[in-house]
Design an enzyme around this catalytic site. Structure first.
Site, short mmCIF file in Angstrom:
data_model
loop_
_atom_site.label_atom_id
_atom_site.label_comp_id
_atom_site.label_asym_id
_atom_site.label_seq_id
_atom_site.Cartn_x
_atom_site.Cartn_y
_atom_site.Cartn_z
N CYS A 189 0.85 -1.18 0.00
CA CYS A 189 0.00 0.00 0.00
C CYS A 189 0.89 1.23 0.00
CB CYS A 189 -0.90 0.02 1.23
SG CYS A 189 -2.01 -1.39 1.36
N LEU A 196 -4.03 -1.21 -1.59
CA LEU A 196 -4.11 -2.38 -2.44
C LEU A 196 -4.70 -3.48 -1.58
CD1 LEU A 196 -3.37 -3.73 -5.19
CD2 LEU A 196 -1.25 -4.48 -4.10
N VAL A 200 -5.31 -6.69 -0.31
CA VAL A 200 -4.74 -8.03 -0.40
C VAL A 200 -5.32 -8.94 0.67
CG1 VAL A 200 -2.60 -9.35 -0.16
CG2 VAL A 200 -2.61 -7.27 -1.51
N ASN A 223 2.23 -0.29 5.86
CA ASN A 223 2.34 -0.93 4.56
C ASN A 223 3.12 -2.21 4.78
OD1 ASN A 223 2.85 -1.64 1.86
ND2 ASN A 223 4.61 -0.27 1.73
N GLY A 224 2.52 -3.36 4.46
CA GLY A 224 3.26 -4.59 4.66
C GLY A 224 2.35 -5.76 4.94
N THR A 270 23.62 0.04 -11.93
CA THR A 270 23.16 -1.35 -12.06
C THR A 270 21.69 -1.50 -11.68
OG1 THR A 270 23.77 -3.63 -11.57
CG2 THR A 270 23.82 -2.10 -9.74
N ARG A 326 19.71 -0.30 -14.80
CA ARG A 326 19.81 -1.30 -15.87
C ARG A 326 18.83 -2.45 -15.66
NH1 ARG A 326 26.21 -2.46 -15.93
NH2 ARG A 326 26.93 -0.51 -16.88
#
Length: 592
Positions: free
Chosen positions: A2, A50, A52, A75-76, A337, A340
């Site tokens: 979230c 969100l 869930v 959030n979690g 990195t 990428r």
């Protein structure tokens, strides 16, 4: 997954400040709420959801009749919330896993609370009765959290930095925003005027230590000692449990599958656990690459072996290049990195959200850092120094791989779950003798591979497949993503720009044209925020100017059991990559 946002002691109009919270709306596409704090007209919570777990009563901030003075925005996922409820006989008001935070806090205070949470989380907890504010974040920073605080006591908190950078405050024209450190909690006093004062910042858990909540979990009893068979058995028990506990959701589960070791073990174990849990839908796995990419071929083998419903997403060099701007905006970093590797993961997340009903996505993040999977570990002077480097990488995950994994999936309203960073599994692995965890016979992650040698979970050639350089794994054998990027930036950044790089970017001065190009994009979106990245990701024990595995001698040598080695920082798809264009149904997905 979230998006959380909170202000304490705002001098500006809250209705104006709340516009900043909309910049993280992608993290919670199902619903949102703003709520002022009773008695504090300049304090406010914002939440993007969100859904869930518990779609009916899951909105935040969470408030319970039993504790009218407590406000929680988090959030979690707290995987042991039912176990804690049963053990302490708490009376739950909702089915939301985060409710356990309020009960534990009321019972034993913030330190006991945060140490008892088995999961990934970032939270803001307000106690108006005791005039306290608490911030907390999980051990590895799997869930993000940023904060801004001024000398006069204005505090702003958000899941992503982009939700804070445009906030206004009377005492400063430029609000300093910084990541909240993983494995820590902070205690702040709440003043009558709504402003706060920091009391203490506490490191509550080291990744090497067995977590306190281990006393209450239902993992099979582990066998003592470090005999190899004992260790392998314990690792299998803990990894199975790490995957099993993460099935907690009311939404469909999918899995990223690159065909590398980490994602393949996750996908195979996940499918097995879904069958045991009698989940009715088939597991969908997703791979990304260009035509002829090694990852697509390897992922196809694994999908055939485990029996998943497998999808392949193709992207071309033009699509990858075009995505760089929005990827860097989502990431909030310019690390070479990380950028990428994020392009592919960003594109595959976009595909999953648009074309499927999967919301919870499993992936292989964290394994390289935990199990010494990077090629440069072959250069470690001693097992002890390799151990030290592994723990450093784990501490910094929130700046690199975990950051990439969260932002690229959250940008499309997906929730990522990472079993390799499970508290029990990772702490046990780190407790093993250093010499047991180092590369052996020229093969990195030897212990992990050996652990699943007899399981038949995945094909033997995949189990012993050395990691591809990310740029090699997802792209055609004829032209790598690494090479494509170098050729593109050569035309975007000239030698004069590079000569003046230190003057233009005195902090973290880019040493390559690719780094310069990414930094330009970052500064356009987040001017003056370069300090969000303390340093570039680089391999150790070698004289490297680029993080790519392609620059290593070891990478180019013939390797036992397979082809090439791996890109520093990323395992192809389970560590991320995928495409933006949906292929025709008969070509875009391969159903195994």
């Amino acid at each position: 997954m979230c998006g959380i946002w909170a202000l304490f002691g705002s001098d500006d109009c809250l209705s104006v400040q709340c516009l900043s919270a909309m910049k993280i709306a992608h993290r919670g596409p199902d619903a949102f709420r703003f709520e002022n704090v009773n008695g504090y007209t300049n304090c406010c919570f914002g939440f993007h959801r969100l859904a869930v777990v518990d779609p009916l009563f899951g909105m935040q901030p969470i408030r319970l009749k039993k504790y009218p003075y407590l406000w929680l925005c988090y959030n979690g996922e707290i995987y042991n919330y039912k176990k804690m409820q049963q053990h302490f006989e708490f009376e739950y008001q909702t089915k939301v896993d985060g409710e356990i935070i309020l009960h534990l806090y009321d019972k034993g205070g913030i330190e006991q609370t945060i140490c008892m949470l088995d999961g990934v989380f970032a939270f803001v907890l307000l106690d108006t009765a005791n005039k306290k504010v608490f911030l907390g974040r999980d051990t590895y920073g799997v869930r993000p959290l940023f904060k801004a605080m001024t000398e006069d006591g204005f505090l702003a908190v958000c899941s992503e930095a982009k939700g804070l950078v445009t906030l206004k405050h009377s005492t400063t024209p430029f609000l300093k925003v910084e990541p909240f450190l993983p494995g820590h909690y902070e205690v702040l006093d709440l003043k009558p005027n709504g402003k706060v004062a920091s009391v203490e910042m506490v490191k509550y858990h080291h990744c090497r230590d067995e977590p306190l909540h281990a006393l209450y979990d239902n993992v099979d009893k582990l066998f003592p000692g470090f005999e190899i068979e004992t260790v392998k058995n314990n690792l299998r028990i803990l990894f199975n449990n790490a995957v099993k506990k993460r099935l907690m959701t009311d939404r469909r589960i999918g899995c990223l599958l690159s065909g590398g070791l980490d994602s393949s073990l996750v996908a195979a174990t996940l499918l097995k656990q879904l069958k045991e849990a009698q989940i009715q839908y088939p597991l969908q796995t997703f791979a990304i690459g260009m035509e002829d990419s090694p990852d697509l071929l390897a992922a196809r083998k694994v999908a055939n072996h485990i029996g998943s419903e497998h999808y392949e997403v193709l992207f071309n060099s033009e699509e990858g290049i075009q995505a760089l701007d929005e990827v860097i905006f989502s990431l909030e970093t310019y690390d070479i990195t990380t950028v990428r590797a994020s392009v592919g993961m960003y594109l595959i997340s976009k595909y999953i959200r648009k074309n499927t009903d999967n919301v919870v996505i499993f992936s292989g993040e964290g394994s390289d850092e935990l199990t010494q999977g990077y090629i440069y570990f072959h250069k470690a002077p001693s097992p002890e120094e390799a151990e030290e480097e592994s723990e450093r990488l784990l501490r910094e995950l929130y700046l690199f791989d975990v950051l990439r994994a969260d932002r690229t999936t959250a940008a499309h309203g997906l929730e990522l779950r990472v079993p390799f960073l499970d508290h029990r599994f990772s702490s046990y692995y780190l407790s093993l003798p250093p010499e047991m965890r180092t590369p052996k016979n020229g093969i990195e992650k030897h212990l992990l591979r050996e652990t699943f040698e007899e399981s038949n979970l995945i094909p033997k050639e995949i189990l012993w497949r050395p990691k591809e350089a990310f740029s090699d794994g997802i792209t055609s054998v004829k032209n790598s993503w690494f090479k494509i990027l170098q050729e593109y930036v050569e035309h975007q950044v000239d030698d004069t720009m590079m000569a003046n790089a230190a003057q233009k970017f005195p902090f973290n001065t880019p040493k390559t044209k690719e780094g310069y190009y990414y930094r330009q994009i970052f500064e356009r979106h987040y001017p003056g925020r370069a300090d969000w990245l303390s340093h570039y990701w680089m391999p150790k024990w070698i004289n490297a100017t680029d993080p790519s595995a392609r620059t290593l001698t070891h990478y180019k040598k013939p390797r036992p059991h397979g082809e090439a080695a791996c890109e520093f920082g990323l395992t192809a798809l389970a560590k991320g990559s995928v495409d933006s264009q949906q292929r025709p149904p008969t070509a875009s997905c391969v159903r195994e």
